[in-house]
Write an enzyme that holds these catalytic residues in place. Structure first.
Site, PDB file in Angstrom:
ATOM      1  N   ARG A 117      37.266   8.543  32.199  1.00 35.37           N
ATOM      2  CA  ARG A 117      37.351   8.739  30.750  1.00 35.37           C
ATOM      3  C   ARG A 117      38.432   7.812  30.208  1.00 35.37           C
ATOM      4  O   ARG A 117      39.236   7.279  30.963  1.00 35.37           O
ATOM      5  CB  ARG A 117      37.726  10.181  30.420  1.00 35.37           C
ATOM      6  CG  ARG A 117      39.113  10.535  30.927  1.00 35.37           C
ATOM      7  CD  ARG A 117      39.418  12.008  30.812  1.00 35.37           C
ATOM      8  NE  ARG A 117      40.779  12.309  31.197  1.00 35.37           N
ATOM      9  CZ  ARG A 117      41.217  12.433  32.437  1.00 35.37           C
ATOM     10  NH1 ARG A 117      40.409  12.232  33.442  1.00 35.37           N
ATOM     11  NH2 ARG A 117      42.468  12.734  32.681  1.00 35.37           N
ATOM     12  N   GLU A 176      44.046   4.094  38.304  1.00 39.99           N
ATOM     13  CA  GLU A 176      45.495   4.240  38.361  1.00 39.99           C
ATOM     14  C   GLU A 176      46.048   3.836  39.722  1.00 39.99           C
ATOM     15  O   GLU A 176      45.443   4.099  40.750  1.00 39.99           O
ATOM     16  CB  GLU A 176      45.899   5.691  38.066  1.00 39.99           C
ATOM     17  CG  GLU A 176      45.589   6.112  36.644  1.00 39.99           C
ATOM     18  CD  GLU A 176      46.188   7.455  36.292  1.00 39.99           C
ATOM     19  OE1 GLU A 176      47.001   8.000  37.074  1.00 39.99           O
ATOM     20  OE2 GLU A 176      45.836   7.970  35.222  1.00 39.99           O
TER      21      GLU A 176
END
Length: 198
Positions: free
Chosen positions: A58, A40
């Site tokens: 994940r 991110e």
């Protein structure tokens, strides 16, 4: 919390997207990371700069828009990698080419009129749109994907994550994707509890 996710970034140009991909790959390669994850960044539209935020080890809720635009199944890739069937994952990933624009709406069992408090109760009617409810313009390829676990008669408890479903539209461009998502949400019926569909 997020309600909408989309790819490709509406305000990002190809150079920034390519730099993001390159930086994400460098980060995970440095860690010898070999399973699904999400790198991110925070993007500042005014300065056209991005900044590393975190790596989530994940798949995340928004992985469906990635799957739609790249025409892949990330869960299948995870399983095949774990089984030793994907030795050339780097080669596969390098061959991926995005196609179109995908936008996803999360449907939550929350009441927007009560500061988004959880909504619980019996679902007396559950109706989702079907592919035939989505219309392409000319030869435009538009697809509908709905990930959910709902059916009429299910009791929704307040003791759970309130996300009930994800509706994903993939279209050649962002405007068409938004228009078709709006149409799909208008055809979605969840009676018995309050949701954020409107």
């Amino acid at each position: 919390q997020n309600v909408f996710e989309e790819t490709r970034g509406a305000s990002m140009h190809d150079q920034v997207i390519n730099e993001l991909h390159y930086t994400a790959v460098r980060r995970v390669c440095a860690l010898n990371y070999r399973i699904a994850g999400t790198v991110e960044f925070v993007y500042d539209q005014k300065s056209d700069q991005f900044y590393f935020l975190e790596v989530n080890t994940r798949l995340q809720v928004e992985h469906g828009v990635t799957e739609q635009v790249f025409n892949i199944d990330l869960v299948e890739w995870m399983l095949r990698l774990a089984a030793g069937e994907l030795d050339d994952l780097d080669v596969l990933a390098a061959q991926l080419e995005p196609g179109g624009h995908a936008i996803q709406a999360r449907i939550y069992a929350e009441d927007p009129n009560k500061d988004f408090q959880p909504s619980a109760g019996l679902l007396s009617e559950v109706v989702f749109p079907e592919d035939k409810d989505i219309s392409g313009q000319g030869a435009a390829k538009i697809s509908l994907r709905i990930d959910h676990w709902l059916e009429t008669g299910i009791e929704i408890s307040p003791l759970f994550d309130p996300m009930l479903a994800k509706i994903v539209i993939t279209a050649p461009d962002r405007d068409t994707a938004i228009q078709q998502l709006d149409a799909a949400l208008a055809k979605t019926v969840l009676y018995g509890i309050e949701t954020n569909i409107r």
